[in-house]
Design a protein around this motif. Structure first.
Motif, PDB file in Angstrom:
ATOM      1  N   LEU A 124       0.855  -1.197   0.000  1.00 39.45           N
ATOM      2  CA  LEU A 124       0.000   0.000   0.000  1.00 39.45           C
ATOM      3  C   LEU A 124       0.884   1.237   0.000  1.00 39.45           C
ATOM      4  CD1 LEU A 124      -2.975   1.144   0.419  1.00 39.45           C
ATOM      5  CD2 LEU A 124      -2.362   1.275   2.825  1.00 39.45           C
ATOM      6  N   PRO A 125       0.626   2.180  -0.910  1.00 38.93           N
ATOM      7  CA  PRO A 125       1.363   3.431  -0.870  1.00 38.93           C
ATOM      8  C   PRO A 125       1.000   4.239   0.358  1.00 38.93           C
ATOM      9  CG  PRO A 125      -0.368   3.490  -2.521  1.00 38.93           C
ATOM     10  CD  PRO A 125      -0.322   2.092  -2.000  1.00 38.93           C
ATOM     11  N   ASP A 126       1.729   5.303   0.598  1.00 40.70           N
ATOM     12  CA  ASP A 126       1.498   6.117   1.780  1.00 40.70           C
ATOM     13  C   ASP A 126       0.282   7.001   1.559  1.00 40.70           C
ATOM     14  OD1 ASP A 126       1.563   7.544   4.067  1.00 40.70           O
ATOM     15  OD2 ASP A 126       3.395   8.653   3.622  1.00 40.70           O
ATOM     16  N   PHE A 127      -0.872   6.500   1.979  1.00 35.41           N
ATOM     17  CA  PHE A 127      -2.107   7.246   1.838  1.00 35.41           C
ATOM     18  C   PHE A 127      -2.456   8.004   3.127  1.00 35.41           C
ATOM     19  CE2 PHE A 127      -3.652   4.106  -1.571  1.00 35.41           C
ATOM     20  CZ  PHE A 127      -3.273   4.954  -2.596  1.00 35.41           C
ATOM     21  N   ILE A 145     -20.592   1.635 -13.827  1.00 33.78           N
ATOM     22  CA  ILE A 145     -20.059   1.911 -12.491  1.00 33.78           C
ATOM     23  C   ILE A 145     -18.687   1.263 -12.322  1.00 33.78           C
ATOM     24  CG2 ILE A 145     -21.037  -0.139 -11.348  1.00 33.78           C
ATOM     25  CD1 ILE A 145     -21.776   1.737  -8.972  1.00 33.78           C
ATOM     26  N   THR A 146     -17.878   1.891 -11.479  1.00 31.45           N
ATOM     27  CA  THR A 146     -16.667   1.277 -10.942  1.00 31.45           C
ATOM     28  C   THR A 146     -16.654   1.540  -9.443  1.00 31.45           C
ATOM     29  OG1 THR A 146     -15.419   1.657 -12.976  1.00 31.45           O
ATOM     30  CG2 THR A 146     -14.140   1.238 -10.969  1.00 31.45           C
ATOM     31  N   VAL A 147     -16.395   0.503  -8.662  1.00 31.38           N
ATOM     32  CA  VAL A 147     -16.252   0.629  -7.215  1.00 31.38           C
ATOM     33  C   VAL A 147     -14.872   0.107  -6.839  1.00 31.38           C
ATOM     34  CG1 VAL A 147     -17.179   0.022  -4.954  1.00 31.38           C
ATOM     35  CG2 VAL A 147     -18.736   0.306  -6.891  1.00 31.38           C
ATOM     36  N   GLU A 148     -14.085   0.934  -6.146  1.00 32.94           N
ATOM     37  CA  GLU A 148     -12.722   0.580  -5.786  1.00 32.94           C
ATOM     38  C   GLU A 148     -12.512   0.726  -4.283  1.00 32.94           C
ATOM     39  OE1 GLU A 148      -9.497   2.355  -8.123  1.00 32.94           O
ATOM     40  OE2 GLU A 148     -11.024   3.375  -9.319  1.00 32.94           O
ATOM     41  N   ALA A 149     -11.651  -0.109  -3.734  1.00 34.80           N
ATOM     42  CA  ALA A 149     -11.231   0.042  -2.335  1.00 34.80           C
ATOM     43  C   ALA A 149      -9.931  -0.720  -2.111  1.00 34.80           C
ATOM     44  CB  ALA A 149     -12.299  -0.475  -1.373  1.00 34.80           C
ATOM     45  N   TRP A 150      -9.065  -0.155  -1.303  1.00 37.14           N
ATOM     46  CA  TRP A 150      -7.954  -0.914  -0.720  1.00 37.14           C
ATOM     47  C   TRP A 150      -8.471  -1.597   0.538  1.00 37.14           C
ATOM     48  CZ3 TRP A 150      -2.903  -1.737  -2.220  1.00 37.14           C
ATOM     49  CH2 TRP A 150      -2.438  -0.989  -3.310  1.00 37.14           C
ATOM     50  N   ALA A 151      -8.054  -2.818   0.796  1.00 36.10           N
ATOM     51  CA  ALA A 151      -8.504  -3.519   2.004  1.00 36.10           C
ATOM     52  C   ALA A 151      -7.434  -4.482   2.492  1.00 36.10           C
ATOM     53  CB  ALA A 151      -9.803  -4.279   1.738  1.00 36.10           C
ATOM     54  N   HIS A 162      -4.399  -5.082  -0.411  1.00 34.16           N
ATOM     55  CA  HIS A 162      -4.660  -5.280  -1.830  1.00 34.16           C
ATOM     56  C   HIS A 162      -5.713  -4.276  -2.286  1.00 34.16           C
ATOM     57  CE1 HIS A 162      -2.331  -8.950  -2.338  1.00 34.16           C
ATOM     58  NE2 HIS A 162      -2.853  -9.394  -1.208  1.00 34.16           N
ATOM     59  N   HIS A 163      -5.645  -3.958  -3.560  1.00 35.44           N
ATOM     60  CA  HIS A 163      -6.630  -3.061  -4.170  1.00 35.44           C
ATOM     61  C   HIS A 163      -7.643  -3.912  -4.928  1.00 35.44           C
ATOM     62  CE1 HIS A 163      -8.202  -0.408  -7.405  1.00 35.44           C
ATOM     63  NE2 HIS A 163      -8.173   0.506  -6.452  1.00 35.44           N
ATOM     64  N   TYR A 164      -8.915  -3.714  -4.614  1.00 33.91           N
ATOM     65  CA  TYR A 164     -10.006  -4.455  -5.246  1.00 33.91           C
ATOM     66  C   TYR A 164     -10.886  -3.473  -6.010  1.00 33.91           C
ATOM     67  CZ  TYR A 164      -8.615  -7.883  -1.696  1.00 33.91           C
ATOM     68  OH  TYR A 164      -7.898  -8.740  -0.892  1.00 33.91           O
ATOM     69  N   ALA A 165     -11.273  -3.857  -7.223  1.00 35.10           N
ATOM     70  CA  ALA A 165     -12.148  -3.002  -8.019  1.00 35.10           C
ATOM     71  C   ALA A 165     -13.107  -3.848  -8.835  1.00 35.10           C
ATOM     72  CB  ALA A 165     -11.329  -2.104  -8.955  1.00 35.10           C
ATOM     73  N   GLY A 166     -14.364  -3.431  -8.855  1.00 40.37           N
ATOM     74  CA  GLY A 166     -15.377  -4.054  -9.702  1.00 40.37           C
ATOM     75  C   GLY A 166     -15.933  -3.031 -10.668  1.00 40.37           C
ATOM     76  N   THR A 167     -16.140  -3.445 -11.926  1.00 42.53           N
ATOM     77  CA  THR A 167     -16.723  -2.546 -12.919  1.00 42.53           C
ATOM     78  C   THR A 167     -17.887  -3.230 -13.622  1.00 42.53           C
ATOM     79  OG1 THR A 167     -15.421  -3.208 -14.867  1.00 42.53           O
ATOM     80  CG2 THR A 167     -14.403  -1.625 -13.355  1.00 42.53           C
ATOM     81  N   TYR A 168     -18.770  -2.392 -14.169  1.00 45.16           N
ATOM     82  CA  TYR A 168     -19.894  -2.889 -14.956  1.00 45.16           C
ATOM     83  C   TYR A 168     -20.230  -1.847 -16.004  1.00 45.16           C
ATOM     84  CZ  TYR A 168     -24.582  -4.411 -16.271  1.00 45.16           C
ATOM     85  OH  TYR A 168     -25.689  -4.814 -16.991  1.00 45.16           O
ATOM     86  N   ASP A 169     -20.393  -2.271 -17.252  1.00 44.24           N
ATOM     87  CA  ASP A 169     -20.637  -1.347 -18.361  1.00 44.24           C
ATOM     88  C   ASP A 169     -22.011  -1.521 -18.994  1.00 44.24           C
ATOM     89  OD1 ASP A 169     -20.389  -3.738 -19.718  1.00 44.24           O
ATOM     90  OD2 ASP A 169     -18.554  -3.177 -20.808  1.00 44.24           O
ATOM     91  N   GLY A 185     -10.828  -5.470   9.837  1.00 43.48           N
ATOM     92  CA  GLY A 185      -9.617  -5.137   9.100  1.00 43.48           C
ATOM     93  C   GLY A 185      -9.568  -3.655   8.793  1.00 43.48           C
ATOM     94  N   GLN A 186      -8.802  -3.307   7.769  1.00 46.14           N
ATOM     95  CA  GLN A 186      -8.636  -1.914   7.377  1.00 46.14           C
ATOM     96  C   GLN A 186      -9.129  -1.709   5.940  1.00 46.14           C
ATOM     97  OE1 GLN A 186      -5.481  -3.530   8.723  1.00 46.14           O
ATOM     98  NE2 GLN A 186      -6.649  -3.159  10.587  1.00 46.14           N
ATOM     99  N   ILE A 187      -9.703  -0.541   5.711  1.00 49.82           N
ATOM    100  CA  ILE A 187     -10.195  -0.149   4.389  1.00 49.82           C
ATOM    101  C   ILE A 187      -9.686   1.261   4.099  1.00 49.82           C
ATOM    102  CG2 ILE A 187     -12.241   0.316   2.965  1.00 49.82           C
ATOM    103  CD1 ILE A 187     -13.807  -1.653   4.686  1.00 49.82           C
ATOM    104  N   ASP A 188      -9.336   1.507   2.841  1.00 47.20           N
ATOM    105  CA  ASP A 188      -8.853   2.840   2.471  1.00 47.20           C
ATOM    106  C   ASP A 188      -9.227   3.144   1.026  1.00 47.20           C
ATOM    107  OD1 ASP A 188      -7.647   5.251   2.932  1.00 47.20           O
ATOM    108  OD2 ASP A 188      -5.589   4.518   2.818  1.00 47.20           O
ATOM    109  N   GLU A 189      -9.215   4.447   0.707  1.00 48.26           N
ATOM    110  CA  GLU A 189      -9.352   4.923  -0.671  1.00 48.26           C
ATOM    111  C   GLU A 189     -10.559   4.314  -1.383  1.00 48.26           C
ATOM    112  OE1 GLU A 189      -7.474   7.241  -2.558  1.00 48.26           O
ATOM    113  OE2 GLU A 189      -6.694   7.829  -0.594  1.00 48.26           O
ATOM    114  N   VAL A 190     -11.739   4.510  -0.815  1.00 45.72           N
ATOM    115  CA  VAL A 190     -12.977   4.043  -1.445  1.00 45.72           C
ATOM    116  C   VAL A 190     -13.395   5.044  -2.515  1.00 45.72           C
ATOM    117  CG1 VAL A 190     -15.426   3.547  -1.080  1.00 45.72           C
ATOM    118  CG2 VAL A 190     -13.722   2.768   0.582  1.00 45.72           C
TER     119      VAL A 190
END
Length: 205
Positions: free
Chosen positions: A1-4, A29-35, A93-100, A145-150
């Motif tokens: 994880l970068p220094d957020f 839509i795109t939904v992103e989060a570090w977790a 890890h960075h998790y992202a879901g997209t739908y077009d 746990g921890q979550i960041d950058e939603v």
């Protein structure tokens, strides 16, 4: 994880962020989060980013599987990522879901890992709350746990676009960005978590 700077640290018992009632994107839509999980398998289901009935960034309890769901007004559709044995969810890890409108895609650390062509059409318009760290369906599904950058976008971001911003903070005024929570000191006032986009759909811890 970068220094957020700072991340959201949740106890899996009763901690979560509730974002005030808002409308979700419907065309794409795109939904992103570090977790980072505090347990070797996910402690609860559906508890990263949840807005029922529109979308869920959905870990699967007692496994390391994770899904991205969308709802089209009649049923749920999902794309599943099942990691190999070397994948450690207790690391960032960075998790992202997209739908077009046609295809669901899942990305981990900026790489596409799973797709599902569902042809579900528009996403259901949900005017209710959004939760971070809790499945808003169930009172006992909290994330440990921890979550960041939603980040929530009203477009299906490409792999290249996700990679361009995965390790950087955002300003909040990026094109198509409709929700942004970075949990840094300058975005928190007491128990209020600011949405750093112009939509100002702030959350309450």
């Amino acid at each position: 994880l970068p220094d957020f700077n700072k991340a959201l640290d949740l106890d899996g018992v009763d901690d979560y962020v509730e974002v005030s009632a808002n409308q979700n994107p419907t065309d794409a839509i795109t939904v992103e989060a570090w977790a980072k999980s505090d347990t070797n398998t996910w402690n609860s289901s559906g508890s990263l980013v949840s807005k029922r009935n529109a979308f869920i960034l959905h870990p699967q309890q007692n496994s390391r599987d994770i899904r991205f769901y969308i709802h089209n007004g009649s049923q749920w559709y999902s794309v599943l990522y099942t990691p190999d044995n070397n994948f450690d969810i207790t690391q960032w890890h960075h998790y992202a879901g997209t739908y077009d409108g046609v295809t669901l895609r899942f990305y981990v650390d900026g790489k596409e890992v799973s797709t599902s062509e569902v042809n579900a059409g528009a996403i259901n318009l949900d005017n209710d709350i959004l939760t971070i760290g809790r499945d808003d369906l169930s009172l006992n599904r909290y994330f440990d746990g921890q979550i960041d950058e939603v980040r929530i976008w009203d477009k299906a971001r490409t792999e290249t676009e996700i990679q361009e911003t995965v390790y950087t903070t955002l300003s909040g005024d990026e094109s198509n960005l409709v929700g942004y929570y970075n949990f840094n000191d300058d975005s928190i006032d007491g128990s209020t978590i600011s949405d750093l986009t112009a939509n100002s759909n702030d959350g309450l811890l």
